[in-house]
Design a protein around this motif. Structure first.
Motif, PDB file in Angstrom:
ATOM      1  N   GLY A  87      27.838  27.274 -49.802  1.00 50.14           N
ATOM      2  CA  GLY A  87      27.774  26.419 -50.980  1.00 50.14           C
ATOM      3  C   GLY A  87      26.362  25.914 -51.202  1.00 50.14           C
ATOM      4  O   GLY A  87      25.413  26.338 -50.539  1.00 50.14           O
ATOM      5  N   ARG A  88      26.249  24.996 -52.119  1.00 50.96           N
ATOM      6  CA  ARG A  88      24.942  24.407 -52.424  1.00 50.96           C
ATOM      7  C   ARG A  88      25.169  22.942 -52.753  1.00 50.96           C
ATOM      8  O   ARG A  88      25.941  22.617 -53.650  1.00 50.96           O
ATOM      9  N   LYS A  89      24.493  22.080 -52.016  1.00 57.64           N
ATOM     10  CA  LYS A  89      24.646  20.643 -52.241  1.00 57.64           C
ATOM     11  C   LYS A  89      24.026  20.262 -53.581  1.00 57.64           C
ATOM     12  O   LYS A  89      23.082  20.897 -54.043  1.00 57.64           O
ATOM     13  N   PRO A  90      24.550  19.196 -54.194  1.00 59.69           N
ATOM     14  CA  PRO A  90      23.936  18.707 -55.435  1.00 59.69           C
ATOM     15  C   PRO A  90      22.514  18.230 -55.160  1.00 59.69           C
ATOM     16  O   PRO A  90      22.164  17.897 -54.038  1.00 59.69           O
ATOM     17  N   GLY A  91      21.708  18.207 -56.210  1.00 61.79           N
ATOM     18  CA  GLY A  91      20.377  17.642 -56.074  1.00 61.79           C
ATOM     19  C   GLY A  91      19.252  18.545 -56.521  1.00 61.79           C
ATOM     20  O   GLY A  91      18.225  18.062 -56.974  1.00 61.79           O
ATOM     21  N   LYS A  92      19.405  19.845 -56.407  1.00 57.63           N
ATOM     22  CA  LYS A  92      18.338  20.756 -56.808  1.00 57.63           C
ATOM     23  C   LYS A  92      18.831  21.667 -57.922  1.00 57.63           C
ATOM     24  O   LYS A  92      19.979  22.078 -57.959  1.00 57.63           O
ATOM     25  N   TYR A  93      17.885  21.994 -58.805  1.00 55.98           N
ATOM     26  CA  TYR A  93      18.187  22.950 -59.863  1.00 55.98           C
ATOM     27  C   TYR A  93      18.134  24.367 -59.294  1.00 55.98           C
ATOM     28  O   TYR A  93      17.432  24.646 -58.335  1.00 55.98           O
ATOM     29  N   VAL A  94      18.870  25.263 -59.921  1.00 55.83           N
ATOM     30  CA  VAL A  94      18.882  26.677 -59.548  1.00 55.83           C
ATOM     31  C   VAL A  94      17.801  27.370 -60.375  1.00 55.83           C
ATOM     32  O   VAL A  94      17.618  27.043 -61.557  1.00 55.83           O
ATOM     33  N   PRO A  95      17.089  28.340 -59.810  1.00 58.84           N
ATOM     34  CA  PRO A  95      16.088  29.076 -60.602  1.00 58.84           C
ATOM     35  C   PRO A  95      16.727  29.724 -61.837  1.00 58.84           C
ATOM     36  O   PRO A  95      17.817  30.285 -61.767  1.00 58.84           O
ATOM     37  N   ILE A  96      16.045  29.618 -62.958  1.00 57.55           N
ATOM     38  CA  ILE A  96      16.590  30.061 -64.248  1.00 57.55           C
ATOM     39  C   ILE A  96      16.655  31.583 -64.386  1.00 57.55           C
ATOM     40  O   ILE A  96      17.660  32.115 -64.873  1.00 57.55           O
ATOM     41  N   LYS A  97      15.624  32.292 -63.961  1.00 58.38           N
ATOM     42  CA  LYS A  97      15.603  33.754 -64.164  1.00 58.38           C
ATOM     43  C   LYS A  97      16.780  34.463 -63.489  1.00 58.38           C
ATOM     44  O   LYS A  97      17.427  35.293 -64.129  1.00 58.38           O
ATOM     45  N   PRO A  98      17.104  34.179 -62.218  1.00 58.38           N
ATOM     46  CA  PRO A  98      18.282  34.833 -61.634  1.00 58.38           C
ATOM     47  C   PRO A  98      19.577  34.451 -62.349  1.00 58.38           C
ATOM     48  O   PRO A  98      20.478  35.277 -62.500  1.00 58.38           O
ATOM     49  N   LEU A  99      19.662  33.207 -62.820  1.00 57.16           N
ATOM     50  CA  LEU A  99      20.845  32.797 -63.581  1.00 57.16           C
ATOM     51  C   LEU A  99      20.970  33.572 -64.885  1.00 57.16           C
ATOM     52  O   LEU A  99      22.067  33.974 -65.270  1.00 57.16           O
ATOM     53  N   MET A 100      19.844  33.784 -65.556  1.00 48.38           N
ATOM     54  CA  MET A 100      19.873  34.552 -66.806  1.00 48.38           C
ATOM     55  C   MET A 100      20.353  35.982 -66.551  1.00 48.38           C
ATOM     56  O   MET A 100      21.161  36.521 -67.320  1.00 48.38           O
ATOM     57  N   GLN A 101      19.899  36.582 -65.462  1.00 52.97           N
ATOM     58  CA  GLN A 101      20.340  37.937 -65.119  1.00 52.97           C
ATOM     59  C   GLN A 101      21.832  37.948 -64.804  1.00 52.97           C
ATOM     60  O   GLN A 101      22.562  38.849 -65.212  1.00 52.97           O
ATOM     61  N   TRP A 102      22.285  36.930 -64.088  1.00 59.16           N
ATOM     62  CA  TRP A 102      23.704  36.816 -63.744  1.00 59.16           C
ATOM     63  C   TRP A 102      24.548  36.677 -65.012  1.00 59.16           C
ATOM     64  O   TRP A 102      25.599  37.299 -65.137  1.00 59.16           O
ATOM     65  N   ILE A 103      24.080  35.877 -65.971  1.00 56.75           N
ATOM     66  CA  ILE A 103      24.793  35.693 -67.239  1.00 56.75           C
ATOM     67  C   ILE A 103      24.902  37.026 -67.978  1.00 56.75           C
ATOM     68  O   ILE A 103      25.963  37.362 -68.508  1.00 56.75           O
ATOM     69  N   ARG A 104      23.813  37.789 -67.995  1.00 55.36           N
ATOM     70  CA  ARG A 104      23.844  39.109 -68.647  1.00 55.36           C
ATOM     71  C   ARG A 104      24.841  40.035 -67.955  1.00 55.36           C
ATOM     72  O   ARG A 104      25.617  40.733 -68.609  1.00 55.36           O
ATOM     73  N   THR A 105      24.803  40.032 -66.622  1.00 58.41           N
ATOM     74  CA  THR A 105      25.701  40.896 -65.854  1.00 58.41           C
ATOM     75  C   THR A 105      27.158  40.527 -66.086  1.00 58.41           C
ATOM     76  O   THR A 105      28.010  41.396 -66.221  1.00 58.41           O
ATOM     77  N   LYS A 106      27.431  39.236 -66.126  1.00 59.55           N
ATOM     78  CA  LYS A 106      28.800  38.765 -66.324  1.00 59.55           C
ATOM     79  C   LYS A 106      29.286  38.945 -67.759  1.00 59.55           C
ATOM     80  O   LYS A 106      30.484  38.903 -68.003  1.00 59.55           O
ATOM     81  N   GLY A 107      28.371  39.118 -68.699  1.00 61.32           N
ATOM     82  CA  GLY A 107      28.766  39.302 -70.096  1.00 61.32           C
ATOM     83  C   GLY A 107      29.304  38.043 -70.736  1.00 61.32           C
ATOM     84  O   GLY A 107      30.269  38.085 -71.502  1.00 61.32           O
ATOM     85  N   PHE A 108      28.697  36.897 -70.432  1.00 65.97           N
ATOM     86  CA  PHE A 108      29.158  35.626 -70.996  1.00 65.97           C
ATOM     87  C   PHE A 108      29.125  35.610 -72.521  1.00 65.97           C
ATOM     88  O   PHE A 108      29.870  34.881 -73.138  1.00 65.97           O
TER      89      PHE A 108
END
Length: 185
Positions: A87-108
């Motif tokens: 898991g990931r504890k609250p408090g830090k932001y996640v890097p945006i570029k990997p999230l954007m790639q994940w969103i594309r892969t998931k087809g949101f």
């Protein structure tokens, strides 16, 4: 003419154990778990996450092999497996570029009725997801821990002992640090 590989019974047993551990890891990762409860269940889950409906990157990169020359079981998978497991504890932001790639892969941005992609801000969505993770964290799945515990109990058998494999010694030889770095697309 190819050189014949001579395997001892020990090597065969270790290869079999590696395959079984790989299967256990994949089965554990594929099992359903609560969707988005936040770290330490800090919010109400949105249902159950079906890991069989996923991008498959982590699942498909799980590879467990017996390295005869090192006499070790080598586990490799995407390096973010630790966040999925722990898991990931609250408090830090996640890097945006990997999230954007994940969103594309998931087809949101895909319309489920028409199957066509809709126009929307992937970057904005990534920022919103990152903010949500910063606020609530990500719940651990413990997929690796569960698989390891089940696997350890399953192979404390007379057959393994008869082959001269010390189960405690076997698990000390599981190498987790040979992890795959995400590929850039």
């Amino acid at each position: 003419m190819a050189e014949e590989i001579v395997y001892t019974e020990y090597d065969k047993a270790m290869q079999l154990l590696a395959v079984k551990f790989q299967d256990a890891l994949k089965a554990s990762l594929a099992s359903p778990y609560p969707f988005a409860p936040g770290y330490n269940n800090s919010r109400q889950p949105f249902g159950v996450r079906n890991m069989k409906v996923k991008s498959g990157t982590l699942y498909n990169t799980i590879n467990v092999k017996f390295d005869k020359t090192l006499d070790e079981i080598v586990v490799s998978m995407q390096d973010y497996w630790k966040f999925v497991n722990d898991g990931r504890k609250p408090g830090k932001y996640v890097p945006i570029k990997p999230l954007m790639q994940w969103i594309r892969t998931k087809g949101f941005n895909k319309n489920t009725e028409t199957g066509k992609f809709q126009k929307f801000s992937i970057k904005g969505t990534a920022f919103a997801i990152s903010k949500n993770i910063q606020k609530f964290g990500i719940a651990p799945t413990y997929f690796y821990d569960k698989a390891f515990n089940i696997f350890e109990k399953e192979f404390e058998t007379e057959a393994v002992k008869a082959l001269g494999i010390d189960v405690g010694n076997f698990f000390e030889k599981v190498v987790e640090e040979n992890l795959i770095k995400p590929t850039k697309k």
